[in-house]
Each structure stands twice: as structure tokens, then as C-alpha cells.
Design an enzyme around this catalytic site. Structure first.
Site, mmCIF file in Angstrom:
data_model
loop_
_atom_site.group_PDB
_atom_site.id
_atom_site.type_symbol
_atom_site.label_atom_id
_atom_site.label_comp_id
_atom_site.label_asym_id
_atom_site.label_seq_id
_atom_site.Cartn_x
_atom_site.Cartn_y
_atom_site.Cartn_z
ATOM 1 N N MET A 158 0.842 -1.205 0.000
ATOM 2 C CA MET A 158 0.000 0.000 0.000
ATOM 3 C C MET A 158 0.873 1.250 0.000
ATOM 4 O O MET A 158 0.817 2.089 0.895
ATOM 5 C CB MET A 158 -0.916 -0.043 1.230
ATOM 6 C CG MET A 158 -2.047 0.971 1.216
ATOM 7 S SD MET A 158 -3.205 0.717 -0.121
ATOM 8 C CE MET A 158 -4.701 0.438 0.813
ATOM 9 N N GLY A 159 1.719 1.365 -1.033
ATOM 10 C CA GLY A 159 2.544 2.563 -1.210
ATOM 11 C C GLY A 159 1.791 3.526 -2.118
ATOM 12 O O GLY A 159 0.562 3.599 -2.087
ATOM 13 N N ILE A 161 1.351 3.560 -5.523
ATOM 14 C CA ILE A 161 0.443 2.989 -6.534
ATOM 15 C C ILE A 161 -0.679 2.193 -5.851
ATOM 16 O O ILE A 161 -1.854 2.316 -6.231
ATOM 17 C CB ILE A 161 1.228 2.132 -7.551
ATOM 18 C CG1 ILE A 161 2.245 3.017 -8.296
ATOM 19 C CG2 ILE A 161 0.287 1.469 -8.556
ATOM 20 C CD1 ILE A 161 3.274 2.266 -9.129
ATOM 21 N N ARG A 241 6.301 -6.408 -10.452
ATOM 22 C CA ARG A 241 7.423 -6.985 -11.191
ATOM 23 C C ARG A 241 7.149 -8.475 -11.330
ATOM 24 O O ARG A 241 6.643 -9.121 -10.393
ATOM 25 C CB ARG A 241 8.745 -6.779 -10.442
ATOM 26 C CG ARG A 241 9.322 -5.374 -10.547
ATOM 27 C CD ARG A 241 9.854 -5.041 -11.944
ATOM 28 N NE ARG A 241 10.461 -3.716 -12.003
ATOM 29 C CZ ARG A 241 9.825 -2.599 -12.335
ATOM 30 N NH1 ARG A 241 8.547 -2.628 -12.655
ATOM 31 N NH2 ARG A 241 10.475 -1.437 -12.375
ATOM 32 N N GLU A 270 11.353 -10.962 -19.392
ATOM 33 C CA GLU A 270 10.733 -10.035 -20.344
ATOM 34 C C GLU A 270 11.667 -9.757 -21.509
ATOM 35 O O GLU A 270 12.840 -9.483 -21.271
ATOM 36 C CB GLU A 270 10.350 -8.737 -19.630
ATOM 37 C CG GLU A 270 9.288 -8.996 -18.565
ATOM 38 C CD GLU A 270 8.820 -7.745 -17.822
ATOM 39 O OE1 GLU A 270 9.441 -6.681 -18.007
ATOM 40 O OE2 GLU A 270 7.865 -7.850 -17.067
ATOM 41 N N HIS A 289 4.237 -5.184 -20.140
ATOM 42 C CA HIS A 289 4.836 -4.217 -19.213
ATOM 43 C C HIS A 289 4.586 -2.768 -19.658
ATOM 44 O O HIS A 289 5.529 -2.014 -19.923
ATOM 45 C CB HIS A 289 6.343 -4.489 -19.065
ATOM 46 C CG HIS A 289 6.912 -3.927 -17.800
ATOM 47 N ND1 HIS A 289 7.964 -4.501 -17.143
ATOM 48 C CD2 HIS A 289 6.570 -2.828 -17.062
ATOM 49 C CE1 HIS A 289 8.256 -3.790 -16.060
ATOM 50 N NE2 HIS A 289 7.419 -2.776 -15.992
HETATM 51 P P1 NAD Z 1 6.172 2.512 -3.180
HETATM 52 O O1 NAD Z 1 7.549 2.402 -2.634
HETATM 53 O O2 NAD Z 1 5.416 3.788 -2.997
HETATM 54 O O3 NAD Z 1 5.259 1.314 -2.602
HETATM 55 C C1 NAD Z 1 5.712 0.009 -2.395
HETATM 56 C C2 NAD Z 1 5.075 -0.527 -1.117
HETATM 57 O O4 NAD Z 1 5.453 -1.904 -0.967
HETATM 58 C C3 NAD Z 1 5.563 0.211 0.151
HETATM 59 O O5 NAD Z 1 4.462 0.652 0.902
HETATM 60 C C4 NAD Z 1 6.382 -0.837 0.880
HETATM 61 O O6 NAD Z 1 6.324 -0.709 2.297
HETATM 62 C C5 NAD Z 1 5.711 -2.129 0.407
HETATM 63 N N1 NAD Z 1 6.540 -3.316 0.604
HETATM 64 C C6 NAD Z 1 7.888 -3.449 0.467
HETATM 65 N N2 NAD Z 1 8.275 -4.708 0.744
HETATM 66 C C7 NAD Z 1 7.141 -5.392 1.065
HETATM 67 C C8 NAD Z 1 6.883 -6.737 1.459
HETATM 68 N N3 NAD Z 1 7.872 -7.628 1.577
HETATM 69 N N4 NAD Z 1 5.608 -7.081 1.719
HETATM 70 C C9 NAD Z 1 4.602 -6.183 1.626
HETATM 71 N N5 NAD Z 1 4.784 -4.905 1.265
HETATM 72 C C10 NAD Z 1 6.034 -4.509 0.986
HETATM 73 O O7 NAD Z 1 6.311 2.160 -4.727
HETATM 74 P P2 NAD Z 1 5.264 2.495 -5.911
HETATM 75 O O8 NAD Z 1 5.632 3.789 -6.548
HETATM 76 O O9 NAD Z 1 3.882 2.286 -5.417
HETATM 77 O O10 NAD Z 1 5.678 1.334 -6.945
HETATM 78 C C11 NAD Z 1 5.571 -0.023 -6.596
HETATM 79 C C12 NAD Z 1 6.229 -0.906 -7.620
HETATM 80 O O11 NAD Z 1 5.423 -0.970 -8.790
HETATM 81 C C13 NAD Z 1 7.585 -0.406 -8.146
HETATM 82 O O12 NAD Z 1 8.653 -0.766 -7.297
HETATM 83 C C14 NAD Z 1 7.691 -1.051 -9.509
HETATM 84 O O13 NAD Z 1 8.405 -2.270 -9.418
HETATM 85 C C15 NAD Z 1 6.229 -1.333 -9.895
HETATM 86 N N6 NAD Z 1 5.794 -0.553 -11.062
HETATM 87 C C16 NAD Z 1 5.456 -1.206 -12.210
HETATM 88 C C17 NAD Z 1 5.020 -0.482 -13.314
HETATM 89 C C18 NAD Z 1 4.645 -1.156 -14.611
HETATM 90 O O14 NAD Z 1 4.797 -0.548 -15.662
HETATM 91 N N7 NAD Z 1 4.115 -2.360 -14.595
HETATM 92 C C19 NAD Z 1 4.925 0.919 -13.249
HETATM 93 C C20 NAD Z 1 5.276 1.549 -12.062
HETATM 94 C C21 NAD Z 1 5.710 0.812 -10.975
#
Ligand code: NAD
Length: 334
Positions: A158-159, A161, A241, A270, A289
């Protein structure tokens, strides 16, 4: 000889970002759409002052150690940076930056679109119409899907995104569960999201959507054992990912009906192999992706990456520094 600093780009960026970068530095671009080979990355690290790269480049210890003493920073055009050896970069005094925030809403739009497409079988329905399978005018039992409104969504991570996905879920009158390694009290208060442990989330959610970074602790977070906890009617959505999900276990789960369907934007490898057994299943909605891929957002990401690089090469603390400990190894000069 020019005394302008040199930046190597592993891909052409949108024009606005290229113009800004070229106004400041001497710029060289890898001309192809596939990632440059490791040997070339190493050669460039020896020569240039900064590297702007994509998540497709593996910037491992070997590449980082090839950097010359003039090399200051790596600016990644993505929020995730699991392709970069952060520890090696920090040790060598190399700044690493990413592009958080600007892609949050666009990625959440896509995650929710993929959730809806998976639940309502939209890609499958498209194939159905195009392939001439649509023979009767209207079928009471044709291509039936799962409801979304009023159902339970389980958000893992719950970050930024994850929270943006929760806002969309609230608009669909969904019950919101989440699991994270840290509590998000703001989301609890503002969106009515309920914090639960991972096991409860998997057992109670109709939709499980992944928004964690790829870390050793999240690799194969969704494995056979956890898929077995999910509802038979549940959908798994992955826009985080690929390696967060064990694809072999997911194939079994979908084939044997432990869960109902999956929507996958990201893959263990990928591009994924066209022979990936998951692609033979009609209950998989696949994409390459593209969750952050809107025209506006990709431009913003590129501009942010360029701004990070400008700050790095001007000796400042860049706005989106990932490895803050690097400041002790190489303090900013202005
Ligand atoms: P963010 O850092 O705001 O949120 C990530 C959340 O995951 C944080 O709240 C963190 O505490 C939590 N977390 C970390 N380790 C964990 C675990 N072991 N168990 C449970 N929760 C855990 O990041 P964001 O900006 O929301 O992005 C999240 C991810 O989405 C990125 O790291 C990226 O890999 C992926 N992403 C993919 C695309 C795509 O095109 N498909 C686009 C953007 C981001």
C-alpha cells in the site's frame, strides 16, 4: 575539446527531455530498441559522467565497477530499480535516481483496467468476436465474468500505486483490504482500507493486486502455497514486477482452478516467451509491461530523469535520490 559533461542514454527519450538534456550536456544515445550489450555499458561507464537508463538494463556490480572516477550518477527512467546493484553503486560513490510519483495515477489506472479486463474477460471477448466464434445473437451464458463492484480487493503493497488503486476501488464501492510491511494509516482513515495479514488477505479477497517493489523478500511472494489460500473465484493482478509471482505455480493454479483468472502486465522473463504456457490459457489477460505507458506520463518520467541527471552533474543532491547513504561516500559539491 568540449569541457561539457557527457551523458550516455540507453534509449532515445521524448523530444522535450532530449532538448533539455542537450542544452546542458554532450549527449550520446544507443540507437536501438533493444538494450545495449554489457560490454558497451562498461565502456561508456569508463568514459562518461552520467548514464540515463531503463529497467531493461542490468546494471550489476561488474558494470558499476567499470565506472571511471569522473562518473557520478545513474538516472533510471522508472520507479522500480531492481535492475541496479544499489549496494555496489553506493560503495563507489555513484548516485542512483528513479522517477517516483509522476507515474502513480497512470499505473493505477492500468492496474484497475487490467483488473476489470480480467474479471470481465475483455481480451478473451475480443478474440471471440474476431475469430468468428460469435454465432448466436445474444447468449445468456456467453463469456460470463465476475462482478467487481461491491467485491473485496486485497492490495499487497500500500505505497503510492497501491493507494491510488485503493481510491479507484473505493469508487467501485469495494471493500479494501491491504497488507504491507508498514501500516498506511492515511489510507485506513481516508479510504476505509483495513490492514490484515497476508494470509487473511489472500483468503478473503476477490481480487488480489500486487504493488510491491521486487526485493529478496518479495521474490515469489505469490507461490504455490499462497495461491492455494485464494478463493476459487479470485483474480490475481500483477503490475509490479514479474518475479513477485512464481509463474509455474500460477500456471498450476489457473489450470487446476485454484483461482479463477490472472491479469499480468509483468513477467518473470521479459519479453516473455511466446511459448510461455500461461499464454495458452484463456483465463490469463496478458500485456507487455505497459502499466505506466501513457504518452503524457512517459514524457514526465523522461523529464524527471533528465532533471535528476542535471542535479547530479551540477554537484547537487538530486530530487529523487534512491541511495541516500551515497552522500557520505561522495558529498554534493554545491
Ligand atoms: P512505493 O515504494 O510507494 O510502494 C511500495 C510498497 O510496498 C511500500 O508501501 C512498501 O512498504 C511495500 N513493501 C515493500 N516490501 C514489502 C513486502 N515484503 N511485503 C509487503 N509490502 C512490501 O512504490 P510504488 O511507486 O507504489 O511502486 C511499486 C512498484 O510498482 C515499483 O517498485 C515497480 O516495481 C512497480 N511498477 C510497475 C510499473 C509497470 O509498468 N508495470 C509501473 C510503475 C511501478
Amino acid at each position: 575539446m568540449s569541457d561539457r559533461k557527457k551523458v550516455y542514454l540507453t534509449r532515445e527519450l521524448p523530444q522535450e527531455a532530449m532538448d533539455l538534456l542537450k542544452s546542458k550536456f554532450e549527449v550520446e544515445v544507443w540507437p536501438e530498441e533493444i538494450p545495449p550489450p554489457k560490454s558497451l555499458l562498461k565502456e561508456k561507464m569508463r568514459e562518461v559522467d552520467g548514464l540515463i537508463c531503463l529497467l531493461t538494463e542490468r546494471i550489476d556490480r561488474e558494470v558499476i565497477e567499470a565506472a571511471g572516477p569522473q562518473f557520478r550518477g545513474i538516472s533510471q527512467v522508472a520507479v522500480g530499480y531492481d535492475n541496479i546493484d544499489i549496494k555496489a553503486a553506493t560503495e563507489k560513490g555513484i548516485y542512483v535516481t528513479n522517477t517516483p510519483g509522476v507515474l502513480t495515477e497512470t499505473t493505477a489506472d492500468y492496474a484497475f483496467a487490467l483488473l476489470m479486463a480480467t474479471a470481465r474477460r475483455i481480451a478473451e471477448a475480443d478474440r471471440y468476436v474476431r475469430s468468428g466464434k460469435w454465432k448466436i445473437p445474444w447468449g445468456l451464458m456467453m463469456l460470463l465474468g465476475q462482478d467487481i463492484w461491491g467485491k473485496t480487493i486485497g492490495i499487497i503493497g500500500m505505497g503510492r500505486i497501491g493507494t491510488a488503486v485503493a481510491r479507484r476501488a473505493k469508487g467501485m464501492n469495494m471493500k479494501i483490504l491491504y497488507y504491507d510491511v508498514v501500516r498506511n494509516e492515511k489510507a485506513e482513515k481516508e479510504l476505509g482500507a483495513k490492514y490484515v495479514d497476508l494470509e487473511t488477505l489472500l483468503k478473503e479477497s476477490d481480487f488480489v493486486t500486487l504493488h510491491v517493489p521486487l526485493l529478496p523478500s518479495t521474490r515469489h511472494l505469490i507461490n504455490e502455497e499462497r495461491l492455494k489460500l485464494m478463493k476459487k473465484t479470485a483474480c490475481l493482478i500483477n503490475t509490479s514486477r514479474g518475479p513477485v509471482v512464481d509463474e509455474k505455480a500460477l500456471y498450476k493454479a489457473l489450470k487446476e482452478g485454484w483461482i479463477w483468472a490472472a491479469g499480468l502486465d509483468v513477467w518473470e522473463k521479459e519479453p516473455t516467451d511466446p511459448d510461455n504456457p500461461l499464454l495458452k490459457l484463456d483465463n490469463v489477460t496478458a500485456s507487455p509491461h505497459i502499466a505506466s505507458g501513457s504518452i503524457a506520463t512517459r514524457t514526465k518520467m523522461a523529464l524527471m530523469a533528465v532533471e535528476n541527471m542535471i542535479a547530479i552533474l551540477e554537484g547537487k543532491v538530486p530530487p529523487n535520490l534512491v541511495n541516500k547513504e551515497v552522500l557520505k561516500v561522495r558529498p554534493p559539491t554545491s
